[in-house]
Design a protein around this motif. Structure first.
Motif, PDB file in Angstrom:
ATOM      1  N   HIS A 100    -119.070  11.656  70.989  1.00 31.95           N
ATOM      2  CA  HIS A 100    -118.448  12.201  69.786  1.00 31.95           C
ATOM      3  C   HIS A 100    -117.003  12.592  70.081  1.00 31.95           C
ATOM      4  CE1 HIS A 100    -122.401  13.377  67.509  1.00 31.95           C
ATOM      5  NE2 HIS A 100    -122.323  12.091  67.810  1.00 31.95           N
ATOM      6  N   PRO A 101    -116.111  12.395  69.136  1.00 33.13           N
ATOM      7  CA  PRO A 101    -114.700  12.730  69.385  1.00 33.13           C
ATOM      8  C   PRO A 101    -114.461  14.230  69.320  1.00 33.13           C
ATOM      9  CG  PRO A 101    -114.961  11.979  67.137  1.00 33.13           C
ATOM     10  CD  PRO A 101    -116.309  11.819  67.795  1.00 33.13           C
ATOM     11  N   LYS A 102    -113.417  14.653  70.000  1.00 34.78           N
ATOM     12  CA  LYS A 102    -112.981  16.038  69.910  1.00 34.78           C
ATOM     13  C   LYS A 102    -112.001  16.186  68.746  1.00 34.78           C
ATOM     14  CE  LYS A 102    -113.417  16.864  74.885  1.00 34.78           C
ATOM     15  NZ  LYS A 102    -112.707  17.279  76.120  1.00 34.78           N
ATOM     16  N   GLU A 103    -111.768  17.415  68.382  1.00 38.13           N
ATOM     17  CA  GLU A 103    -110.838  17.667  67.286  1.00 38.13           C
ATOM     18  C   GLU A 103    -109.422  17.207  67.640  1.00 38.13           C
ATOM     19  OE1 GLU A 103    -109.391  21.387  64.415  1.00 38.13           O
ATOM     20  OE2 GLU A 103    -110.869  21.697  66.014  1.00 38.13           O
ATOM     21  N   GLU A 104    -109.069  17.306  68.924  1.00 34.75           N
ATOM     22  CA  GLU A 104    -107.747  16.858  69.346  1.00 34.75           C
ATOM     23  C   GLU A 104    -107.584  15.360  69.136  1.00 34.75           C
ATOM     24  OE1 GLU A 104    -107.444  18.033  73.370  1.00 34.75           O
ATOM     25  OE2 GLU A 104    -107.479  20.194  72.952  1.00 34.75           O
ATOM     26  N   ASP A 105    -108.644  14.586  69.414  1.00 40.20           N
ATOM     27  CA  ASP A 105    -108.569  13.136  69.245  1.00 40.20           C
ATOM     28  C   ASP A 105    -108.341  12.762  67.783  1.00 40.20           C
ATOM     29  OD1 ASP A 105    -109.089  12.954  71.968  1.00 40.20           O
ATOM     30  OD2 ASP A 105    -111.265  12.827  71.659  1.00 40.20           O
ATOM     31  N   ILE A 106    -109.045  13.434  66.888  1.00 42.15           N
ATOM     32  CA  ILE A 106    -108.881  13.137  65.461  1.00 42.15           C
ATOM     33  C   ILE A 106    -107.484  13.516  64.993  1.00 42.15           C
ATOM     34  CG2 ILE A 106    -109.774  13.606  63.153  1.00 42.15           C
ATOM     35  CD1 ILE A 106    -111.654  11.972  64.877  1.00 42.15           C
ATOM     36  N   GLN A 107    -106.976  14.652  65.469  1.00 37.35           N
ATOM     37  CA  GLN A 107    -105.619  15.067  65.096  1.00 37.35           C
ATOM     38  C   GLN A 107    -104.580  14.079  65.606  1.00 37.35           C
ATOM     39  OE1 GLN A 107    -105.132  19.069  66.510  1.00 37.35           O
ATOM     40  NE2 GLN A 107    -106.389  19.972  64.894  1.00 37.35           N
ATOM     41  N   MET A 108    -104.779  13.568  66.814  1.00 38.98           N
ATOM     42  CA  MET A 108    -103.846  12.582  67.347  1.00 38.98           C
ATOM     43  C   MET A 108    -103.872  11.302  66.519  1.00 38.98           C
ATOM     44  SD  MET A 108    -104.513  13.095  71.439  1.00 38.98           S
ATOM     45  CE  MET A 108    -103.585  11.657  71.905  1.00 38.98           C
ATOM     46  N   MET A 109    -105.052  10.883  66.107  1.00 43.43           N
ATOM     47  CA  MET A 109    -105.157   9.668  65.309  1.00 43.43           C
ATOM     48  C   MET A 109    -104.499   9.838  63.941  1.00 43.43           C
ATOM     49  SD  MET A 109    -109.078   8.621  66.315  1.00 43.43           S
ATOM     50  CE  MET A 109    -109.136   7.108  65.341  1.00 43.43           C
ATOM     51  N   LEU A 110    -104.641  11.019  63.363  1.00 41.73           N
ATOM     52  CA  LEU A 110    -104.013  11.273  62.066  1.00 41.73           C
ATOM     53  C   LEU A 110    -102.493  11.353  62.193  1.00 41.73           C
ATOM     54  CD1 LEU A 110    -106.478  13.909  60.563  1.00 41.73           C
ATOM     55  CD2 LEU A 110    -106.219  11.525  59.879  1.00 41.73           C
ATOM     56  N   SER A 111    -102.014  12.019  63.233  1.00 42.91           N
ATOM     57  CA  SER A 111    -100.560  12.152  63.404  1.00 42.91           C
ATOM     58  C   SER A 111     -99.905  10.819  63.738  1.00 42.91           C
ATOM     59  CB  SER A 111    -100.259  13.170  64.501  1.00 42.91           C
ATOM     60  OG  SER A 111    -100.820  12.755  65.737  1.00 42.91           O
ATOM     61  N   ALA A 112    -100.645   9.926  64.412  1.00 44.86           N
ATOM     62  CA  ALA A 112    -100.087   8.610  64.749  1.00 44.86           C
ATOM     63  C   ALA A 112    -100.176   7.627  63.587  1.00 44.86           C
ATOM     64  CB  ALA A 112    -100.805   8.031  65.963  1.00 44.86           C
ATOM     65  N   GLY A 113    -100.857   8.002  62.513  1.00 46.62           N
ATOM     66  CA  GLY A 113    -100.963   7.111  61.364  1.00 46.62           C
ATOM     67  C   GLY A 113    -101.947   5.976  61.561  1.00 46.62           C
ATOM     68  N   VAL A 114    -103.002   6.207  62.349  1.00 38.49           N
ATOM     69  CA  VAL A 114    -103.990   5.160  62.571  1.00 38.49           C
ATOM     70  C   VAL A 114    -104.723   4.809  61.281  1.00 38.49           C
ATOM     71  CG1 VAL A 114    -106.105   4.592  63.848  1.00 38.49           C
ATOM     72  CG2 VAL A 114    -104.260   5.819  64.981  1.00 38.49           C
ATOM     73  N   HIS A 115    -104.866   5.774  60.394  1.00 33.23           N
ATOM     74  CA  HIS A 115    -105.634   5.570  59.167  1.00 33.23           C
ATOM     75  C   HIS A 115    -104.812   4.925  58.055  1.00 33.23           C
ATOM     76  CE1 HIS A 115    -103.291   9.187  58.634  1.00 33.23           C
ATOM     77  NE2 HIS A 115    -103.518   9.158  57.329  1.00 33.23           N
ATOM     78  N   THR A 116    -103.527   4.737  58.244  1.00 37.10           N
ATOM     79  CA  THR A 116    -102.670   4.205  57.188  1.00 37.10           C
ATOM     80  C   THR A 116    -102.758   2.682  57.164  1.00 37.10           C
ATOM     81  OG1 THR A 116    -101.161   6.054  57.526  1.00 37.10           O
ATOM     82  CG2 THR A 116    -100.346   4.191  56.244  1.00 37.10           C
ATOM     83  N   GLY A 117    -103.190   2.151  56.030  1.00 31.43           N
ATOM     84  CA  GLY A 117    -103.293   0.709  55.872  1.00 31.43           C
ATOM     85  C   GLY A 117    -102.105   0.135  55.123  1.00 31.43           C
TER      86      GLY A 117
END
Length: 281
Positions: A14-31
């Motif tokens: 399971h991911p940590k909260e830091e991993d999810i925050q890093m993914m959001l700040s890097a724009g991984v979810h932006t299509g």
């Protein structure tokens, strides 16, 4: 993000909260504004400005799956990471360096996987692609020789001949670097070289693309700072003359005596002196 979103994964993965925050700040979810029919299951929703938002939960699950597929290859050199897009060249080289795999950064030579006469002929067992559209030649050749493909897929990426699709933004340098960093970290954790209890000592910045112009500017700024630090500072004499000290203190300062006027009358003129000496003789 709740643990129910990762019910298919073991608790350890399971991911940590830091991993999810890093993914959001890097724009991984932006299509992108466009979407492919095969990518609909990975798209969460569409924003008002028309951009599609990818499901980060499925992105993390696919990263874990891809890491387990990579670890299943006994020889790490049988894995090849490819990136024709300049944003992913540095990330591909760093991923290959830390995981022991091979990399092809830049233009992919046609026939690398199919033509045995070429000097760059390779026979990998697994292919990692940054963008299935930009690296379409490598994906097509991999399908000819039955090489499984792991690809970073945006909302509009084609999924033909792709075996493991990792939904992520493959057009941003921070997103590409972070995905490769997470993938490399998970591969090393599964191999046992990196502990899950401690953080990986390799920073994410090493996987990010750097422009030559930005590097030149930073080098010039550092050089100017070094020159300024090395230059001797101006030395001012603290000791001031008494006259000036008195002037600053408000004390009256006596005016300097004027130079004495030449007393020409006291001294005999040269002609008179010559006449006096002549009379004496």
């Amino acid at each position: 993000m709740s643990s129910s979103a990762f019910a298919s994964l073991p608790t350890v993965l399971h991911p940590k909260e830091e991993d999810i925050q890093m993914m959001l700040s890097a724009g991984v979810h932006t299509g992108t504004r466009n979407s492919d029919k095969m990518m609909e299951e990975y798209i969460w929703r569409r924003r008002k400005d028309g951009l599609h938002v990818l499901n980060i939960g499925k992105t993390w699950e696919k990263i874990m799956l891809a890491a387990r597929v990579i670890v299943a290859i006994e020889n790490p050199e049988d894995v090849v990471a490819i990136s024709a897009r300049p944003w992913g060249m540095r990330a591909v080289l760093k991923f290959a360096h830390y995981t022991g795999s091979q990399s092809i950064a830049g233009r992919f030579t046609p026939g690398t996987f199919t033509n045995q006469i070429t000097k760059q002929f390779r026979e990998p067992r697994l292919l990692i692609v940054t963008d299935p559209r930009t690296d379409s030649q490598a994906v097509r050749e991999a399908s000819y020789v039955n090489i499984p493909v792991i690809a970073f897929c945006d909302s509009d990426s084609p999924l033909q001949h792709v075996d493991v699709a990792i939904p992520a933004n493959n057009k941003g340098k921070h997103s590409i670097g972070l995905i490769y960093w997470l993938l490399a970290r998970e591969v090393l954790r599964l191999r046992g070289t990196v502990s899950r209890a401690s953080d990986w000592d390799v920073p994410v910045d090493l996987f990010f693309h750097r422009d030559i112009e930005e590097l030149k500017k930073s080098e010039e700024e550092q050089a100017t700072k070094v020159e300024e630090a090395a230059a001797p500072a101006a030395v001012y004499d603290d000791a001031m003359p008494d006259a000036d000290a008195g002037a600053f203190a408000g004390e009256p300062v006596a005016a300097a005596p004027a130079p004495e006027a030449a007393q020409w009358s006291a001294e005999p003129a040269p002609e008179a002196a010559a006449a006096a000496t002549a009379e004496q003789w």
